[in-house]
Write a protein that holds these residues in place. Structure first.
Motif, PDB file in Angstrom:
ATOM      1  N   UNK A 235       0.857  -1.180   0.000  1.00 51.68           N
ATOM      2  CA  UNK A 235       0.000   0.000   0.000  1.00 51.68           C
ATOM      3  C   UNK A 235       0.895   1.232   0.000  1.00 51.68           C
ATOM      4  N   UNK A 236       0.607   2.196  -0.879  1.00 47.19           N
ATOM      5  CA  UNK A 236       1.337   3.462  -0.868  1.00 47.19           C
ATOM      6  C   UNK A 236       0.340   4.584  -0.621  1.00 47.19           C
ATOM      7  N   UNK A 237       0.632   5.404   0.388  1.00 47.74           N
ATOM      8  CA  UNK A 237      -0.272   6.497   0.753  1.00 47.74           C
ATOM      9  C   UNK A 237       0.468   7.810   0.547  1.00 47.74           C
ATOM     10  N   UNK A 238      -0.108   8.685  -0.277  1.00 45.66           N
ATOM     11  CA  UNK A 238       0.529   9.973  -0.491  1.00 45.66           C
ATOM     12  C   UNK A 238      -0.160  11.049   0.350  1.00 45.66           C
TER      13      UNK A 238
ATOM     14  N   UNK B 299       2.121   3.244  -9.426  1.00 46.10           N
ATOM     15  CA  UNK B 299       1.021   2.527 -10.085  1.00 46.10           C
ATOM     16  C   UNK B 299       1.568   1.558 -11.136  1.00 46.10           C
ATOM     17  N   UNK B 300       2.526   2.046 -11.911  1.00 37.66           N
ATOM     18  CA  UNK B 300       3.110   1.181 -12.942  1.00 37.66           C
ATOM     19  C   UNK B 300       3.812  -0.020 -12.308  1.00 37.66           C
ATOM     20  N   UNK B 301       4.537   0.232 -11.223  1.00 36.46           N
ATOM     21  CA  UNK B 301       5.254  -0.863 -10.552  1.00 36.46           C
ATOM     22  C   UNK B 301       4.269  -1.857  -9.951  1.00 36.46           C
ATOM     23  N   UNK B 302       3.183  -1.342  -9.362  1.00 39.87           N
ATOM     24  CA  UNK B 302       2.172  -2.233  -8.770  1.00 39.87           C
ATOM     25  C   UNK B 302       1.508  -3.075  -9.854  1.00 39.87           C
ATOM     26  N   UNK B 303       1.225  -2.400 -10.995  1.00 36.68           N
ATOM     27  CA  UNK B 303       0.550  -3.091 -12.090  1.00 36.68           C
ATOM     28  C   UNK B 303       1.411  -4.226 -12.615  1.00 36.68           C
ATOM     29  N   UNK B 304       2.692  -3.919 -12.738  1.00 36.39           N
ATOM     30  CA  UNK B 304       3.635  -4.920 -13.234  1.00 36.39           C
ATOM     31  C   UNK B 304       3.706  -6.103 -12.271  1.00 36.39           C
ATOM     32  N   UNK B 305       3.719  -5.788 -10.972  1.00 34.23           N
ATOM     33  CA  UNK B 305       3.807  -6.838  -9.960  1.00 34.23           C
ATOM     34  C   UNK B 305       2.504  -7.630  -9.882  1.00 34.23           C
TER      35      UNK B 305
ATOM     36  N   UNK C 254      -2.294  -1.182  -3.583  1.00 28.94           N
ATOM     37  CA  UNK C 254      -3.319  -0.152  -3.362  1.00 28.94           C
ATOM     38  C   UNK C 254      -2.619   1.202  -3.270  1.00 28.94           C
ATOM     39  N   UNK C 255      -3.146   2.169  -4.010  1.00 25.14           N
ATOM     40  CA  UNK C 255      -2.627   3.539  -3.963  1.00 25.14           C
ATOM     41  C   UNK C 255      -3.653   4.412  -3.268  1.00 25.14           C
ATOM     42  N   UNK C 256      -3.193   5.234  -2.346  1.00 25.98           N
ATOM     43  CA  UNK C 256      -4.103   6.134  -1.633  1.00 25.98           C
ATOM     44  C   UNK C 256      -3.609   7.557  -1.821  1.00 25.98           C
ATOM     45  N   UNK C 257      -4.483   8.427  -2.305  1.00 29.68           N
ATOM     46  CA  UNK C 257      -4.136   9.838  -2.421  1.00 29.68           C
ATOM     47  C   UNK C 257      -4.953  10.650  -1.432  1.00 29.68           C
ATOM     48  N   UNK C 258      -4.256  11.405  -0.572  1.00 33.11           N
ATOM     49  CA  UNK C 258      -4.984  12.295   0.344  1.00 33.11           C
ATOM     50  C   UNK C 258      -5.197  13.610  -0.405  1.00 33.11           C
ATOM     51  N   UNK C 259      -6.421  13.815  -0.886  1.00 35.32           N
ATOM     52  CA  UNK C 259      -6.758  15.060  -1.583  1.00 35.32           C
ATOM     53  C   UNK C 259      -7.487  15.967  -0.597  1.00 35.32           C
ATOM     54  N   UNK C 260      -8.520  16.632  -1.008  1.00 36.63           N
ATOM     55  CA  UNK C 260      -9.234  17.530  -0.091  1.00 36.63           C
ATOM     56  C   UNK C 260     -10.596  17.866  -0.655  1.00 36.63           C
ATOM     57  N   UNK C 261     -11.542  18.137   0.250  1.00 42.37           N
ATOM     58  CA  UNK C 261     -12.845  18.617  -0.217  1.00 42.37           C
ATOM     59  C   UNK C 261     -12.688  19.952  -0.947  1.00 42.37           C
ATOM     60  N   UNK C 262     -11.580  20.658  -0.640  1.00 38.55           N
ATOM     61  CA  UNK C 262     -11.334  21.939  -1.318  1.00 38.55           C
ATOM     62  C   UNK C 262     -11.151  21.743  -2.826  1.00 38.55           C
ATOM     63  N   UNK C 263     -10.856  20.499  -3.232  1.00 36.30           N
ATOM     64  CA  UNK C 263     -10.645  20.215  -4.638  1.00 36.30           C
ATOM     65  C   UNK C 263     -11.935  20.000  -5.412  1.00 36.30           C
TER      66      UNK C 263
ATOM     67  N   UNK D  88      -9.752   4.606 -13.011  1.00 33.66           N
ATOM     68  CA  UNK D  88     -10.478   4.168 -14.196  1.00 33.66           C
ATOM     69  C   UNK D  88      -9.584   3.293 -15.078  1.00 33.66           C
ATOM     70  N   UNK D  89      -8.335   3.750 -15.241  1.00 28.37           N
ATOM     71  CA  UNK D  89      -7.379   3.005 -16.090  1.00 28.37           C
ATOM     72  C   UNK D  89      -7.105   1.618 -15.505  1.00 28.37           C
ATOM     73  N   UNK D  90      -6.999   1.557 -14.150  1.00 30.09           N
ATOM     74  CA  UNK D  90      -6.567   0.311 -13.517  1.00 30.09           C
ATOM     75  C   UNK D  90      -7.739  -0.563 -13.073  1.00 30.09           C
TER      76      UNK D  90
END
Lengths: 442, 245
Positions: B81-84, B121-127, B131-140, B166-168
Motif C-alpha cells: 500500500x502506498x499512501x501519499x 502505479x506502474x510498478x504495482x501493475x507490473x507486480x 493499493x494507492x491512496x491519495x490524500x486530496x481535499x474537499x477543497x478540490x 479508471x485506467x486500472x
C-alpha cells in the motif's frame, strides 16, 4: 486565550496554551523569558499545571524511544501516557512499577507529582523507578539528571511540580509481570482502628488500599473495605486463560454524557451509595481475580466522570497523617466530615511508606482522599480539614490541591521554604511558575 | 504470512503519523518517506517500539521528479500500500500575488503527488497487486475565493486519481481518493474551525484503513462532508460566485 482547568474543573483560568511539536520548539519556548509551566494530560485536580501567561502542552512530544528488555528500562518523551506504555508493553510482560488511579496521566506529570500507587508502603513512589530524566532548563538547555548526574536537580524535579524546568524525556524502569491479572483479597473493617490494623498486618502485600465510608459516626466510624492485591501468575488463572495471560480485558467504555445538576449529589444519595457499596463488598467473595484495568483504574471506565459533581466543579482533599498520630488524626478528620454531612462517593484510605524528598507528598503514615463538590460549605470544611491535618503533623498533596491557603500550606510544609530558596538560587524561580506555585509561594 | 509494507509519502505530517501508527498496529511494516527524513528518527523508534514492526526511513522530495525512480528502486521492498500525504496549504493571499509561491502550492499538491503515484502505479501493475491512496481535499471539489490555488491543485489531484482508478479498474491495482474535511493538525492550528466538522488525524487514519480493507473508491472522513459538498457543488455558478464560503 483558552479556558483551562485541572481534572476538578475548579478553578477555571484563562491561559495561553502552546504545543511544541519538537524538542527544538520546546527549548525555544523555555527561553522566551518569564514564567511558564508544562502541562501533561490535565489530570492534576487543581491549578498545578496552569500558567496564564504561557502553559506548555506537552502532549505532542509523546514518542517512545528505546526499550531494553534486559533491564526493563523504557526511554520515552514526557507526553507519553501511562496507558500507552501499558498498551505497548503489557503484552510483552511489563507493567509500570508505580501507577496512580488513572492511566491517563503523562509520564512527565507522573514524575513532576512523584505520584504513588497502592504499593507505596512497600515499593515507594514513581520517582524511585526513574533512572534518569532530561530536563529543559530556563536557558533552553537539555540537562541529563540522575542520581549521579545533577543529583540535586534530579531530586528536586521528582515531585517538584514542574517548578525546576520542563521534563522532556524520562528513563523509566518497568516491572516484569507474568499476567495482566491481580489476585485480590478483600477484608472488611468495622471501624477505623480495625482498618489500620488490617493495613499494618498487610505490610508484605504488594498492593493495599481501602475504600472508606466517610459518613459513618460513632462505633462504625471509618468502616472500610480493605483490598490487597498481588500480580497473578499463570497458575493463578483459570485454565482457559492460561494460554493468553496478557489478553486485554473486555470492558465497556462509558461516557458521562451530561453534566447533572448539582442537587443530584446530596447527603442522601451519597449515604445510600456508600451503604450499598459497603454491604455489597462485605457480602461478596473474599478472594477474586481482577483484570489490571478494573483493578488499577476503575474510574477510567467512565470517561469524564469528573462531570458528576456538576458545573461548579469539585475539589479533592488528600492529606497524609504520620504513623504515630494516624488513628487519632483520621478520627478527627472523619468526625469533621460526617458532622458536616459532606461525604463523597469515593473516599480512599491508604498506608504510605517512608520517603525522604524535597517536596514529594508521601511520608510514613496514612493518606485519606475524598472529593467534594465546590461550595462555600465544603470549602470551609476543607479549611477545617487542613487545620486538623496540620495539628496532627500531616501534609496535603499538591497534585490534588486547588484551594489551600498560603499560610496553612507553609505551616503544614516546612519543606516549602527550602524548596523555594533552591528555586531562587538555581534561577528556576523566574522561569517556571504555576497558578498553584504563585498561590502558595513556592 | 507477514503483511505487506505500507509506504507513507510526506511522513512528517500529523495525518501521516496517525496513518503510520494505524497500519503498524495492524502488523504492517512501515516505510516513512519525507524530506530531511532523519528528523523522523524518534517517530521511527516510537512506531517500531509500540507495534513491534520494522520501520524504515527514506529521503524523498516530491518536487524533485528526477529522483523519484531511484527512490522507488531504493525501497527495501515494493510496498503493498502506498499512501501519499504530501501537501502544502500555503496562504491564499500570497498565492494571489506571488506566483512563485502559487506554483509551489500547485506543484506540492498536484505535480509531485501525481508523479510519484504514477510511478508506483506502474510498478504495482507490473507486480500484479497493490493499493494507492491519495490524500486530496474537499477543497478540490469546487474552487472558492478563500483558497482556490490550494483547491485547484487538489482538484487536479482528484481528477488524476479518478483517471488512474479508471485506467486500472479492470486489473488488480486499486486507487482510493481521500477527501478529508477539516482536520485538527499543525496545518490548521490557529484556524477557527467548526467543531462538528473537525476530524482528528486518528479519524482520518481509521477511515483510510477501512477504505483500503474494503477497497472503497472515494471516501470522506466525516460523512457530513458528503452532504455539504453535494450542496456546494449543486449551487448554480451565478449563485455560488456571490457566496463567501
Amino acid at each position: 486565550m483558552s479556558t483551562v482547568s485541572g481534572w476538578g474543573q475548579y478553578p477555571r483560568l484563562q491561559a495561553h496554551l502552546r504545543k511544541p511539536q519538537s524538542p527544538e520548539a520546546l527549548c525555544a519556548l523555555a527561553q522566551n523569558g518569564g514564567p511558564t509551566i508544562a502541562r501533561g494530560n490535565g489530570r492534576a485536580y487543581g491549578d498545578s499545571a496552569i500558567n496564564s501567561r504561557c502553559t506548555i502542552d506537552m502532549r505532542a512530544l509523546n514518542r517512545m524511544l528505546q526499550f531494553c528488555p534486559d533491564s526493563g528500562q523504557l526511554v520515552a518523551e514526557a507526553g507519553v501516557l501511562l496507558g500507552d506504555i501499558i498498551a505497548a508493553f503489557l503484552p510483552r510482560g511489563w507493567f509500570p512499577y508505580v501507577t496512580p488511579g488513572t492511566k491517563f496521566v503523562t509520564l512527565g506529570g507522573a514524575v513532576a507529582a512523584d505520584v504513588h500507587g497502592k504499593n507505596h508502603h512497600k515499593e515507594g513512589g514513581f520517582g524511585a523507578y526513574v533512572d534518569w530524566l532530561d530536563l529543559v532548563d530556563h536557558s533552553g538547555q537539555i540537562l541529563r539528571c540522575s542520581r549521579s548526574e545533577n543529583p540535586q536537580l534530579f531530586q528536586h524535579t521528582l515531585g517538584g511540580m514542574g517548578l525546576t524546568g520542563v521534563i522532556y524525556r524520562v528513563a523509566l524502569r518497568l516491572r516484569p509481570v507474568s499476567s495482566g491479572w491481580i489476585v485480590q483479597k478483600r477484608q472488611v473493617a468495622r471501624d477505623i482502628g480495625q482498618a489500620i490494623a488490617l493495613f499494618e498486618q498487610a505490610q508484605d502485600a504488594t498492593y493495599s488500599v481501602a475504600w472508606i465510608d466517610c459518613l459513618q459516626r460513632g462505633a462504625a466510624m471509618g468502616r472500610s473495605l480493605v483490598m490487597l492485591g498481588e500480580h497473578a501468575t499463570p497458575a493463578d488463572l483459570p485454565p482457559k486463560a492460561r494460554a493468553t495471560p496478557f489478553a486485554p480485558p473486555k470492558r465497556r467504555q462509558l461516557h458521562m454524557p451530561i453534566t447533572p445538576p448539582s442537587w443530584v449529589l446530596n447527603r442522601a444519595t451519597v449515604r445510600a451509595f456508600n451503604a450499598l457499596y459497603y454491604w455489597q463488598g462485605a457480602r461478596g467473595p473474599g478472594h477474586s481475580l481482577v483484570d489490571w484495568d478494573s483493578y488499577f483504574y476503575p474510574l477510567d471506565a467512565i470517561l469524564g466522570w469528573n462531570k458528576i459533581y456538576g458545573r461548579r466543579g469539585f475539589a479533592q482533599f488528600q492529606c497524609v497523617i504520620p504513623l504515630a498520630q494516624a488513628e487519632a488524626g483520621l478520627r478527627a478528620l472523619l468526625a469533621a466530615i460526617s458532622a458536616a454531612g459532606a461525604g463523597s462517593f469515593l473516599a480512599v484510605l491508604k498506608r504510605l511508606g517512608a520517603q525522604d524528598s524535597p517536596l514529594s507528598f508521601p511520608m510514613a503514615g496514612y493518606t485519606l482522599a475524598l472529593d467534594f463538590p465546590v461550595t462555600a460549605k465544603t470549602l470551609a470544611l476543607m479549611q477545617q480539614l487542613d487545620a486538623i491535618t496540620h495539628h496532627y503533623g500531616g501534609r496535603i498533596y499538591l497534585a490534588k490541591d486547588s484551594r489551600i491557603s498560603r499560610d496553612m500550606f507553609h505551616q503544614t510544609e516546612p519543606r516549602a521554604a527550602p524548596f523555594a530558596r533552591y528555586r531562587q538560587a538555581s534561577g528556576a524561580a523566574g522561569a517556571w511558575a504555576s497558578a498553584q506555585s504563585e498561590r502558595l509561594g513556592l | 504470512m507477514s503483511k505487506s509494507a505500507v509506504l507513507i509519502l510526506g511522513a512528517g505530517s500529523d495525518m501521516a503519523r496517525a496513518l503510520a501508527h494505524k497500519y503498524a498496529s495492524a502488523g504492517h511494516d512501515i516505510q516513512l518517506a519525507a524530506r530531511q527524513v532523519q528528523r523522523l528518527a524518534a517517530d521511527q523508534a516510537d512506531i517500531a517500539l509500540r507495534h513491534g514492526v520494522a520501520v524504515s526511513l527514506h529521503e524523498f522530495d516530491a518536487l524533485d521528479l528526477g529522483t523519484h525512480p531511484g527512490f522507488v528502486q531504493g525501497l527495501p521492498s515494493l510496498p503493498g500500500i502506498a499512501i501519499c500525504a504530501v501537501g502544502l496549504m500555503g496562504q491564499q493571499g500570497e498565492s494571489q500575488t506571488d506566483m512563485q509561491k502559487a506554483a509551489l502550492v500547485m506543484r506540492s499538491n498536484f505535480e509531485g503527488p501525481a508523479c510519484i503515484l504514477a510511478l508506483l502505479a506502474n510498478a504495482f501493475e507490473q507486480r500484479g497487486h497493490g493499493i494507492l491512496v491519495g490524500i486530496a481535499s474537499v477543497a478540490g471539489l469546487r474552487g472558492r475565493a478563500s483558497n482556490y490555488v490550494y483547491g485547484a491543485s487538489k482538484a487536479g489531484f482528484v481528477a488524476f486519481l479518478s483517471g488512474l482508478r479508471n485506467r486500472l479498474a479492470r486489473g488488480p491495482v486499486h486507487v482510493v481518493t481521500v477527501l478529508p474535511g477539516f482536520v485538527n493538525t499543525k496545518m490548521t492550528e490557529g484556524m477557527a474551525l467548526p467543531r462538528r466538522l473537525l476530524a482528528q488525524p486518528a479519524d482520518v487514519a481509521d477511515a483510510v484503513f477501512r477504505a483500503t480493507q474494503k477497497r472503497r473508491d472515494v471516501i470522506y472522513v466525516k460523512p457530513i462532508w458528503r452532504l455539504i459538498m453535494a450542496i456546494i457543488c449543486a449551487l448554480p455558478e451565478r449563485v455560488f460566485k456571490k457566496t463567501s464560503l
